[in-house]
Write a protein that holds these residues in place. Structure first.
Motif, PDB file in Angstrom:
ATOM      1  N   GLY A 136       0.806  -1.216   0.000  1.00 28.50           N
ATOM      2  CA  GLY A 136       0.000   0.000   0.000  1.00 28.50           C
ATOM      3  C   GLY A 136       0.835   1.260   0.000  1.00 28.50           C
ATOM      4  N   THR A 139       3.014   2.014  -3.199  1.00 27.57           N
ATOM      5  CA  THR A 139       2.325   2.596  -4.354  1.00 27.57           C
ATOM      6  C   THR A 139       1.699   3.956  -4.021  1.00 27.57           C
ATOM      7  N   TYR A 140       1.252   4.140  -2.782  1.00 27.86           N
ATOM      8  CA  TYR A 140       0.645   5.420  -2.394  1.00 27.86           C
ATOM      9  C   TYR A 140       1.657   6.556  -2.422  1.00 27.86           C
ATOM     10  N   SER A 141       2.852   6.315  -1.912  1.00 26.97           N
ATOM     11  CA  SER A 141       3.825   7.391  -1.746  1.00 26.97           C
ATOM     12  C   SER A 141       4.166   8.090  -3.062  1.00 26.97           C
ATOM     13  N   ALA A 144       1.108  10.101  -4.352  1.00 22.89           N
ATOM     14  CA  ALA A 144       0.902  11.334  -3.596  1.00 22.89           C
ATOM     15  C   ALA A 144       1.989  12.353  -3.909  1.00 22.89           C
ATOM     16  N   GLY A 166      -2.128  -0.288  -6.318  1.00 23.81           N
ATOM     17  CA  GLY A 166      -1.839   0.972  -6.981  1.00 23.81           C
ATOM     18  C   GLY A 166      -2.968   1.445  -7.873  1.00 23.81           C
ATOM     19  N   LEU A 169      -5.722   2.851  -5.631  1.00 27.36           N
ATOM     20  CA  LEU A 169      -5.334   4.134  -5.049  1.00 27.36           C
ATOM     21  C   LEU A 169      -5.430   5.260  -6.068  1.00 27.36           C
ATOM     22  N   MET A 173      -7.891   8.540  -6.053  1.00 25.67           N
ATOM     23  CA  MET A 173      -7.370   9.910  -6.104  1.00 25.67           C
ATOM     24  C   MET A 173      -7.996  10.727  -7.232  1.00 25.67           C
ATOM     25  N   GLU A 274       3.347   9.400   6.490  1.00 26.79           N
ATOM     26  CA  GLU A 274       2.696   9.126   5.209  1.00 26.79           C
ATOM     27  C   GLU A 274       2.022   7.757   5.212  1.00 26.79           C
ATOM     28  N   THR A 275       2.608   6.793   5.920  1.00 27.34           N
ATOM     29  CA  THR A 275       1.991   5.470   5.996  1.00 27.34           C
ATOM     30  C   THR A 275       0.665   5.541   6.751  1.00 27.34           C
ATOM     31  N   MET A 278      -1.791   7.039   4.439  1.00 27.28           N
ATOM     32  CA  MET A 278      -2.241   6.048   3.469  1.00 27.28           C
ATOM     33  C   MET A 278      -3.321   5.154   4.061  1.00 27.28           C
ATOM     34  N   CYS A 282      -7.102   4.836   2.668  1.00 25.06           N
ATOM     35  CA  CYS A 282      -7.695   3.555   2.255  1.00 25.06           C
ATOM     36  C   CYS A 282      -9.006   3.294   2.988  1.00 25.06           C
TER      37      CYS A 282
END
Length: 326
Positions: A136, A139-141, A144, A166, A169, A173, A274-275, A278, A282
């Motif tokens: 998660g 791919t999120y970082s 973003a 990904g 996410l 977004m 950031e985690t 995320m 989610c």
């Protein structure tokens, strides 16, 4: 028992990452054996240290790829602990403050400094949350960081353990998302995860037909690819970001970057703030890893299946199946 600033939590589920396989099999260099892999960890706090303020017994929590860092360098202070200039302590096959090797999530419990533990929102089942702690955030970082949102044309290469998260996410977004896979065998899944388009590289001239199509490409696979052709599918000022790790060097024609001011980049997990961001994202948008639950006895078979890409889309170990007497 936890120290003053540590949490102890019972592990309920541990995701199985391809990194576990590379490490366990010694494919990335020397390893501290015996090894307890696992850096996608979800469970319930059962003990806290005397000075813990961020968690309490009964909290739903998780731990990702690292469990400590120097806490003092500019990157740690900015919340980018994964880029620590001092010493990131990896969740397994690392070395802790006590000088001993760290052990990961293929276990019944773990003790971790409170600053490196994450709250798992109630909306996400623990088994679906575990893979988010690696797949998660990985791919999120980058999504973003590159400000993916409404109007963005995004391609995700590979629909595996990373790619299937990904896609979800990027869709959440607000992007219009395309999947680029080797074949069309997972097309129905890609569309189910929210992709608007699905392309197969084993079909003639696929990448030529996609020239100038994307603002951002997230490459989640570790197989060697034609990066020059992929750069051609970017719009001017677009970015190709790699979170997969190909084993060998890949030739790049620099003119593909100069023409159109395109960027070739990489990204590595995310920091603790950031985690948590995320996980909260989610929960809000219903993004979850699709998992196949396995027992402790099935780990070796699962490793072999991952290597063959025979999983949809993340194995998660039910740690209650471990026999502590074995």
């Amino acid at each position: 028992d936890p120290g003053p600033t540590e949490d102890y939590f019972e592990i309920r589920f541990a995701g199985l990452c391809h990194s576990d396989i590379h490490t366990a099999r010694g494919e990335w260099g020397p390893v501290h054996y015996p090894l307890v892999p696992g850096h996608e960890i979800a469970g319930i706090v059962t003990k806290v240290g005397s000075d813990v303020t961020k968690f309490k017994v009964g909290d739903r929590v998780g731990v990702g790829c690292f469990v400590d860092s120097c806490g003092e360098c500019e990157y740690c202070l900015a919340g980018y602990q994964q880029y620590c200039l001092g010493s990131v302590v990896w969740t397994y096959d690392g070395v802790g403050r006590d000088g001993l090797p760290t052990d990961g999530g293929y276990s019944r419990g773990i003790t971790v400094e409170q600053d490196y533990v994450l709250h798992i929102p109630d909306e996400i089942p623990l088994e679906n949350a575990a893979p988010l702690l690696c797949a998660g955030i990985t791919t999120y970082s980058p999504l973003a960081h590159w400000n993916i949102g409404p109007g963005s044309q995004v391609a995700v290469i590979g629909l595996g353990g990373l790619g299937h998260v990904g896609v979800q996410l990027a869709v959440a977004m607000g992007a219009e998302v395309s999947v680029i896979s080797q074949t069309r065998s997972k097309e129905s899944d890609g569309l189910k995860f929210g992709a608007a388009h699905y392309y197969a590289m084993n079909e003639e001239d696929t990448l030529k037909k996609l020239r100038g199509s994307f603002d951002f490409i997230l490459n989640t696979v570790s197989a060697p690819l034609d990066f020059n052709a992929l750069l051609g599918t970017l719009k001017p000022q677009g970015t190709l970001c790699n979170v997969g790790l190909p084993p060998d060097s890949i030739p790049i024609k620099v003119n593909r970057l100069i023409t159109g001011r395109k960027s070739l980049s990489g990204s590595n997990i995310g920091g603790i703030p950031e985690t948590q961001e995320m996980l909260d994202f989610c929960a809000k948008h219903g993004v979850m890893a699709q998992v196949e639950i396995i027992s402790g006895e099935e780990i070796t078979e699962a490793y072999n299946r991952v290597v063959k890409s025979d999983v949809r889309y993340r194995f998660v170990i039910d740690t209650a199946t471990f026999d502590p007497e074995e």
